[in-house]
Scaffold this motif. Structure first.
Motif, PDB file in Angstrom:
ATOM      1  N   PHE A 298      38.880  73.988 -66.445  1.00  0.00           N
ATOM      2  CA  PHE A 298      39.834  73.350 -67.350  1.00  0.00           C
ATOM      3  C   PHE A 298      41.228  73.312 -66.737  1.00  0.00           C
ATOM      4  CE2 PHE A 298      42.761  73.331 -70.980  1.00  0.00           C
ATOM      5  CZ  PHE A 298      42.253  72.269 -71.714  1.00  0.00           C
ATOM      6  N   LEU A 299      41.542  74.332 -65.929  1.00  0.00           N
ATOM      7  CA  LEU A 299      42.840  74.407 -65.267  1.00  0.00           C
ATOM      8  C   LEU A 299      42.692  74.135 -63.781  1.00  0.00           C
ATOM      9  CD1 LEU A 299      44.249  77.685 -66.878  1.00  0.00           C
ATOM     10  CD2 LEU A 299      44.862  75.337 -67.485  1.00  0.00           C
ATOM     11  N   PRO A 300      43.751  73.670 -63.109  1.00  0.00           N
ATOM     12  CA  PRO A 300      43.696  73.512 -61.648  1.00  0.00           C
ATOM     13  C   PRO A 300      43.584  74.873 -60.971  1.00  0.00           C
ATOM     14  CG  PRO A 300      45.915  73.103 -62.467  1.00  0.00           C
ATOM     15  CD  PRO A 300      45.035  73.190 -63.664  1.00  0.00           C
ATOM     16  N   PRO A 301      42.951  74.942 -59.804  1.00  0.00           N
ATOM     17  CA  PRO A 301      42.762  76.233 -59.129  1.00  0.00           C
ATOM     18  C   PRO A 301      44.054  76.987 -58.841  1.00  0.00           C
ATOM     19  CG  PRO A 301      41.357  74.554 -58.147  1.00  0.00           C
ATOM     20  CD  PRO A 301      42.265  73.839 -59.089  1.00  0.00           C
ATOM     21  N   ALA A 302      45.156  76.263 -58.696  1.00  0.00           N
ATOM     22  CA  ALA A 302      46.416  76.930 -58.377  1.00  0.00           C
ATOM     23  C   ALA A 302      46.889  77.836 -59.507  1.00  0.00           C
ATOM     24  CB  ALA A 302      47.487  75.887 -58.060  1.00  0.00           C
TER      25      ALA A 302
ATOM     26  N   GLY B  62      32.609  88.137 -56.853  1.00  0.00           N
ATOM     27  CA  GLY B  62      32.285  87.883 -58.260  1.00  0.00           C
ATOM     28  C   GLY B  62      33.451  88.090 -59.197  1.00  0.00           C
ATOM     29  N   ARG B  63      34.682  87.981 -58.703  1.00  0.00           N
ATOM     30  CA  ARG B  63      35.852  88.272 -59.531  1.00  0.00           C
ATOM     31  C   ARG B  63      35.944  87.355 -60.732  1.00  0.00           C
ATOM     32  NH1 ARG B  63      41.514  88.302 -56.574  1.00  0.00           N
ATOM     33  NH2 ARG B  63      40.861  86.154 -56.115  1.00  0.00           N
ATOM     34  N   ALA B  64      35.614  86.082 -60.584  1.00  0.00           N
ATOM     35  CA  ALA B  64      35.724  85.150 -61.707  1.00  0.00           C
ATOM     36  C   ALA B  64      34.804  85.566 -62.854  1.00  0.00           C
ATOM     37  CB  ALA B  64      35.399  83.730 -61.240  1.00  0.00           C
ATOM     38  N   ARG B  65      33.584  85.963 -62.530  1.00  0.00           N
ATOM     39  CA  ARG B  65      32.661  86.404 -63.574  1.00  0.00           C
ATOM     40  C   ARG B  65      33.159  87.680 -64.249  1.00  0.00           C
ATOM     41  NH1 ARG B  65      27.468  84.388 -63.976  1.00  0.00           N
ATOM     42  NH2 ARG B  65      26.920  82.766 -62.466  1.00  0.00           N
ATOM     43  N   VAL B  66      33.709  88.595 -63.464  1.00  0.00           N
ATOM     44  CA  VAL B  66      34.211  89.848 -64.024  1.00  0.00           C
ATOM     45  C   VAL B  66      35.369  89.580 -64.974  1.00  0.00           C
ATOM     46  CG1 VAL B  66      35.309  92.039 -63.472  1.00  0.00           C
ATOM     47  CG2 VAL B  66      33.434  91.202 -62.057  1.00  0.00           C
ATOM     48  N   LEU B  67      36.325  88.772 -64.556  1.00  0.00           N
ATOM     49  CA  LEU B  67      37.476  88.470 -65.403  1.00  0.00           C
ATOM     50  C   LEU B  67      37.063  87.697 -66.646  1.00  0.00           C
ATOM     51  CD1 LEU B  67      40.149  87.528 -62.694  1.00  0.00           C
ATOM     52  CD2 LEU B  67      39.981  89.642 -64.020  1.00  0.00           C
TER      53      LEU B  67
ATOM     54  N   GLY C 296      38.027  80.802 -65.027  1.00  0.00           N
ATOM     55  CA  GLY C 296      37.215  79.625 -64.750  1.00  0.00           C
ATOM     56  C   GLY C 296      37.916  78.536 -63.976  1.00  0.00           C
ATOM     57  N   ALA C 297      39.172  78.743 -63.610  1.00  0.00           N
ATOM     58  CA  ALA C 297      39.920  77.685 -62.918  1.00  0.00           C
ATOM     59  C   ALA C 297      39.354  77.389 -61.537  1.00  0.00           C
ATOM     60  CB  ALA C 297      41.393  78.074 -62.812  1.00  0.00           C
ATOM     61  N   THR C 298      38.852  78.407 -60.863  1.00  0.00           N
ATOM     62  CA  THR C 298      38.314  78.209 -59.510  1.00  0.00           C
ATOM     63  C   THR C 298      36.798  78.042 -59.506  1.00  0.00           C
ATOM     64  OG1 THR C 298      38.191  80.612 -59.226  1.00  0.00           O
ATOM     65  CG2 THR C 298      40.180  79.502 -58.433  1.00  0.00           C
TER      66      THR C 298
END
Length: 596
Positions: free
Chosen positions: A7-11, A81-86, A140-142
Motif C-alpha cells: 500500500f505504501l512505497p518501499p521508501a 523475515g523482518r516484514a512478517r515479524v513486524l 508490507g511496504a516492501t
C-alpha cells in the motif's frame, strides 16, 4: 498477500515501522479509560493521565509496551523475515487495543470512556490501534517474503555436540510452551466477583500470544523447532511429557485449573479418537460423544457405586478395558451402515445413534444409567490406598486435590497419541487416507473399504470409551447431560478447527474449544456469539485448520510444508528448468571425439 501489502512505497517502510512501534509504546503509557468502571480500574492505573514508570506497567499494557519496543528495535536490525515479524507484532497491537477499547466502551456507556469525559482524556486504546495499523502498513511496504527455512544443525555442530545443542534448544522451546500454557490458563483469573475482567484480559493476552507466535513463525523459528523435534522425536516426546507433568508446579497449579486441565485432557483424548474416524477415514460422525458416554456408564456400573444397578466393583484398569471393549462393539454396530451409505446419509445415521443413546440414558432404559437421578457417588480411583481426589506432596511442593487425575489423563492422552501415530503411519492408516480421498479409487486398488471403515469406528469408539471411564471417575457422577448432541458438535469442531488428521491439531482444537467458553463467562449474553464468530473467522482465513497435515495444507491453502504457495513453487521450478535448458543450448560444443 493482503490488501495492506504494498500500500505504501518501499521508501516509507522503515519510517512507518518505527513510527508504529513508537505509537504502541506511547499507547501503553497513556490512560485507557477516562473514569473508573463499575468493577474497578481497567486496566491497572487506568485513570493516570501520563505514566512515567514503564517498568511498573502490568497486564496487557505491559504487553503493548513490549510489542512497541520490539517493533522499534527490529525495524533497524537486519533479520531474515523482518516484514512478517513486524506485521505479526502490528496485528497483535491492533487486537489488544481494539478488544480493550470495545470492552471499555461497552462497560463505560459510550465513546467518552476511551476519548474524553469530565475533563479527563484517555486515548491509549485509540493510539494503540493506530500504531498497530501503521506498523502493518510499514511492514508490507516492501512486500512479504517467504518464511525462512533454517537448517536443523545448530552452528554447524555435528556428532554429540550437535545432539546436545539440539536437545538444549528443544528443552528451551518446550519450556516456553509450558510457560505459555500456564499463562493462558491463568490470564485474567477465574472470573466472578474477584476477577470481574477475566474475559477481556484473557482475550487481550491471546492477542499478545498471537503476536509472539506470529513473529516466531515469520522468523522461521516455529518451523525450525518443528523440524528439529521431528528429527529428535524420542527426546521431544519425553520432554513434552515432562512439561505436561510440570504444569501443576506452575501458576496453574491450583484445584480449579487442574480440574480444567483434566477436562481438556479428556476431550483431547476423545478428539484424537474422533480424528481417526473423521480426519483419517473421512467419515462424518455426528454422534461420537455417545461412545464417550458408553464408556462412562459402563465404568460407573463397574465402579461399585451404591446407585449402580449391577453393584459390581472391579479394579479401574479392568473396568476401563471393559468400557473400551463395549464402546468398540457399539462402534462396529454404528459403523456397519457404512457398507451401504456414505456422506450425508452416514452423518444422519450417526446423528440418530447419538440421539438414541442420549434419550435412552435420559429415560434409564435398561436400568443402567439412572435416568434423571444419574449414577452419583462413583468412588475415586485409588493407587496404594491413595485416592486420586486427594492432594499430594511432590518434591517439597504441595499439589492440589485432583492433580493425580491430571497425571492419569496425561498418560491416557500419551497412549492415545501413540496409537493414533502408529495407525496413521501403518498400512491400515494409509488405507483410511485413501478412502478419505476417493473411496471408489481405493476400492479399485484392492482396499477392502467396508472392513477398513468399520475398523475406524471400532478403534475410535474404543479410545473414547477409555476416556469416558477416566472422565466419570474424575467427575464422580455419570449423568446423561454430559453427553448431549452439542458435545458431539464441539468435538467435531475441535478436530476441524485444529486440523484433521493431525495429533497436535486435535489437542489444540479441544483445548481452545474448552478454554474459550470457560474464559468468556463475563460475556454470558454474547459468549456463544463471540465463540461462533471466532470459529467462522478461523475457518474463513485458515480452512486447513490451525495445525494441518501436508495433504490438507496443499488442498485447502495451496501451500507446501514450508508455507510457500504451490503455484509459486511450480512456476519457480519451470523457470529454473527453462534457464537450465538455455544454458545447455548456449554452452559451446565440446571437442570432437578423436580430436587433439
Amino acid at each position: 498477500m493482503t490488501k495492506l501489502t504494498g500500500f505504501l512505497p518501499p521508501a516509507l517502510a522503515r519510517p512507518f515501522s518505527a513510527l508504529g512501534g513508537v505509537l504502541l509504546a506511547i499507547a501503553a503509557m497513556l490512560p485507557w479509560a477516562t473514569f473508573l468502571l463499575n468493577g474497578g480500574a481497567y486496566p491497572d492505573k487506568a485513570t493516570l493521565q501520563f505514566f512515567d514508570a514503564p517498568l511498573a506497567l502490568t497486564g496487557f499494557r505491559w504487553h503493548v509496551l513490549l510489542l512497541g519496543v520490539a517493533a522499534v528495535v527490529l525495524t533497524f536490525v537486519p533479520i531474515v523475515g523482518r516484514a512478517r515479524v513486524l506485521r505479526a507484532i502490528g496485528w497483535g497491537g491492533v487486537a489488544i487495543s481494539a478488544l480493550s477499547a470495545a470492552f471499555i466502551v461497552s462497560e463505560g456507556g459510550g465513546l467518552g470512556a476511551i476519548t474524553a469525559a469530565d475533563g479527563n482524556t484517555a486515548f491509549g486504546s485509540i493510539v494503540g490501534v493506530i500504531g498497530g495499523v501503521v506498523l502493518v502498513l510499514g511492514a508490507g511496504a516492501t512486500g512479504i517474503e517467504d518464511v525462512p527455512h533454517w537448517p536443523t544443525a545448530i552452528f554447524g555442530l555435528t556428532g554429540w555436540a550437535g545432539r546436545l545443542a539440539a536437545w538444549g534448544a528443544l528443552a528451551l522451546a518446550f519450556a516456553a510452551v509450558l510457560w505459555l500454557v500456564a499463562q493462558t490458563l491463568t490470564a485474567g483469573g477465574i472470573g466472578g466477583a474477584a476477577f470481574p475482567y477475566a474475559g477481556p484480559i484473557f482475550l487481550a493476552f491471546l492477542g499478545f500470544a498471537g503476536a509472539v507466535l506470529g513473529a516466531l513463525h515469520g522468523a522461521g523459528i516455529t518451523g525450525w523447532v518443528a523440524r528439529l523435534s521431528e528429527e529428535y522425536r524420542a527426546f521431544s516426546i519425553v520432554v513434552l511429557l515432562l512439561c505436561a507433568f510440570a504444569l501443576p508446579f506452575t501458576d496453574a497449579g491450583n484445584t480449579y485449573w487442574m480440574q480444567v486441565a483434566a477436562n481438556i485432557g479428556v476431550y483431547a483424548a476423545t478428539a484424537i479418537g474422533l480424528n481417526i474416524v473423521v480426519g483419517l477415514a473421512g467419515l462424518l460422525d455426528l454422534g461420537y460423544v455417545a461412545f464417550l458416554g458408553i464408556g462412562a456408564f459402563v465404568a460407573a456400573n463397574l465402579s461399585g457405586a451404591a446407585a449402580s444397578e449391577l453393584g459390581w466393583h472391579l479394579p479401574f484398569p479392568l473396568a476401563a478395558l471393559i468400557a473400551a471393549v463395549v464402546a468398540g462393539v457399539f462402534g462396529a454396530i454404528v459403523g456397519s451402515p457404512t457398507l451401504r451409505v456414505r456422506g450425508d446419509y452416514l452423518a444422519i445415521v450417526t446423528l440418530a445413534f447419538g440421539e438414541i443413546f442420549y434419550r435412552s440414558a435420559q429415560n434409564n432404559i435398561g436400568g443402567l444409567t439412572g435416568g434423571a437421578n444419574a449414577i452419583p457417588g462413583i468412588p475415586p480411583i485409588e493407587l496404594f490406598g491413595l485416592g486420586f481426589n486427594q492432594s499430594v506432596t511432590l518434591f517439597g511442593a504441595e499439589l492440589p486435590s485432583g492433580v493425580l487425575y491430571y497425571f492419569l489423563i496425561v498418560l491416557v492422552v500419551a497412549v492415545v497419541m501413540a496409537v493414533f501415530a502408529n495407525l496413521k503411519n501403518s498400512r491400515i492408516g494409509r488405507a483410511w487416507i485413501a478412502i478419505r480421498e476417493d473411496e471408489d479409487a481405493a476400492r479399485a486398488m484392492g482396499i477392502r473399504t467396508g472392513q477398513a471403515k468399520i475398523l475406524a469406528f471400532v478403534v475410535g469408539a474404543a479410545l473414547a470409551g477409555i476416556a469416558g471411564a477416566v472422565f466419570v471417575h474424575k467427575l464422580g457422577t455419570a449423568a446423561d447431560a454430559s453427553f448431549r448432541f452439542l458435545e458431539s458438535v464441539t468435538l467435531l469442531a475441535a478436530v476441524v478447527l485444529g486440523g484433521m488428521g493431525t495429533i497436535p491439531g486435535a489437542v489444540l482444537g479441544a483445548s481452545l474449544l474448552f478454554v474459550l467458553p470457560e474464559k468468556l463467562r463475563e460475556f454470558d449474553e454474547y459468549r456463544l456469539l463471540v465463540f461462533g464468530l471466532a470459529l467462522v473467522f478461523i475457518m474463513r482465513f485458515r480452512p486447513q485448520g490451525l495445525v494441518p497435515d501436508r495433504v490438507r495444507r496443499a488442498e485447502f491453502a495451496g501451500e507446501t510444508e514450508e508455507g510457500k504457495r504451490i503455484e509459486e513453487v511450480q512456476e519457480r521450478a519451470v523457470l529454473e528448468q527453462e534457464l537450465e535448458l538455455e544454458r545447455e543450448h548456449e554452452a559451446p560444443p565440446g571437442p570432437k571425439e578423436g580430436g587433439r
